[in-house]
Scaffold this active site. Structure first.
Site, PDB file in Angstrom:
ATOM      1  N   ASP A 210       0.846  -1.196   0.000  1.00 29.52           N
ATOM      2  CA  ASP A 210       0.000   0.000   0.000  1.00 29.52           C
ATOM      3  C   ASP A 210       0.882   1.247   0.000  1.00 29.52           C
ATOM      4  O   ASP A 210       2.098   1.168   0.094  1.00 29.52           O
ATOM      5  CB  ASP A 210      -0.883   0.005   1.252  1.00 29.52           C
ATOM      6  CG  ASP A 210      -0.037  -0.089   2.525  1.00 29.52           C
ATOM      7  OD1 ASP A 210       0.437   0.959   2.979  1.00 29.52           O
ATOM      8  OD2 ASP A 210       0.167  -1.208   3.035  1.00 29.52           O
ATOM      9  N   ASP A 212       0.688   3.526   2.429  1.00 26.84           N
ATOM     10  CA  ASP A 212       0.485   4.047   3.772  1.00 26.84           C
ATOM     11  C   ASP A 212      -0.758   4.933   3.734  1.00 26.84           C
ATOM     12  O   ASP A 212      -1.806   4.485   3.274  1.00 26.84           O
ATOM     13  CB  ASP A 212       1.740   4.771   4.259  1.00 26.84           C
ATOM     14  CG  ASP A 212       1.842   4.805   5.783  1.00 26.84           C
ATOM     15  OD1 ASP A 212       1.468   3.800   6.407  1.00 26.84           O
ATOM     16  OD2 ASP A 212       2.289   5.804   6.337  1.00 26.84           O
TER      17      ASP A 212
END
Length: 290
Positions: A210, A212
């Site tokens: 991802d 974050d």
């Protein structure tokens, strides 16, 4: 008890080793309690490996609960000399995209509730940690990853290790970016520090899941997002582990990293002042120096 030269610590999503033959499960107790789970020992492409799921099978342990001292001690006691960590991380850079892999070369410690040394009770050790990841093992992992034509792998980067278990705030995430951090995770420390104290070569395959929560055009990280991207990452990590098994030299003297002698000049305590019971407790780690 079976032995292995290579140890693999599997992070989120990696709870067993594929294509492992001659499998045997070993339960080990250490001076620091039991490790996260039983250790599976077997052969991958003819090379002996020991596998330990960091969070336990079923993902039962949060990052702060992981018995890291017991995990590293248990692997050391099985003859392990090289430890490969597979970890899920968030990206703090636009060009480190989800499902990419990173072989980091630096660490920044933001943990606060973890014991980060084996040594206590009358034995003080200050080991060098300027290069927290073994450059020799990291190079072998990078070469193995680059042989996989359908995988994007990045060489180097700073891994900031946060306490968790909650993900970052936007303020934290943006601050780490301004400080020049590249990826963020919750498990590389104190694991890397303890591996150094155990004189093990330690390196990480960081699996980006991802962005974050800093990326305005992307959804903030969720468990669902992590799990979806981990499925693809773990398959690639398994392929790298199969590949690197053939590259790691059987004779550790061929490595020029110095990890195998990390404690040679690190023991500060006068040998005559170290209690006998302390020498006995840490004999696995320091016997050759005492």
């Amino acid at each position: 008890m079976p032995q292995a030269t290579i140890g693999v610590i599997g992070g989120s999503g990696l709870y067993r080793m594929e294509h492992m033959t001659e499998v045997e499960e070993v339960k080990i107790s250490t001076p620091f309690g039991d490790p996260s789970d039983v250790i599976t020992i077997g052969k991958v492409n003819g090379v002996s490996m020991a596998f330990l799921p960091r969070h336990g099978r079923g993902h039962r342990l949060n990052p702060t609960e992981i018995p890291v001292r017991a995990n590293i001690w248990a692997l050391k006691s099985l003859g392990v000399e090289y430890v490969i960590s597979v970890s899920a991380v968030g990206s703090l850079r636009e060009d480190y995209a989800p499902r990419d892999l990173v072989i980091p070369d630096q660490l920044f410690d933001r943990t606060k509730s973890r014991v980060n040394s084996f040594f206590e009770g009358g034995l003080v050790v200050h080991a060098t940690f300027a290069e927290p990841f073994c450059p020799h093992l990291s190079k072998l992992l990078l070469e193995s990853a680059r042989e996989l034509k359908d995988v994007t792998v990045h060489a180097g980067g700073t891994y900031v290790c946060m306490e968790g278990p909650l993900f970052s705030t936007k303020a934290e995430s943006n601050t780490y970016r301004k400080l020049g951090m590249d990826i963020i995770g919750m498990t590389a420390l104190p694991e890397a520090k303890l591996a150094r104290e155990a004189e093990l070569c330690y390196a990480t395959v960081a699996c980006v899941t991802d962005y974050d929560c800093w990326h305005e055009a992307e959804e903030s990280v969720t468990v669902e997002m992590v799990v979806q991207n981990l499925a693809a990452n773990v398959k690639n990590a398994q392929r790298i582990l199969q590949n690197v098994a053939q590259r790691i030299p059987a004779d550790r003297a061929q490595a020029t990293c110095g990890c195998s002698e990390a404690l040679a000049t690190a023991i500060m305590t006068d040998r005559s002042a170290i209690p006998a019971e302390v020498k006995e407790k840490y004999s696995l780690l320091v016997k050759k120096y005492l």
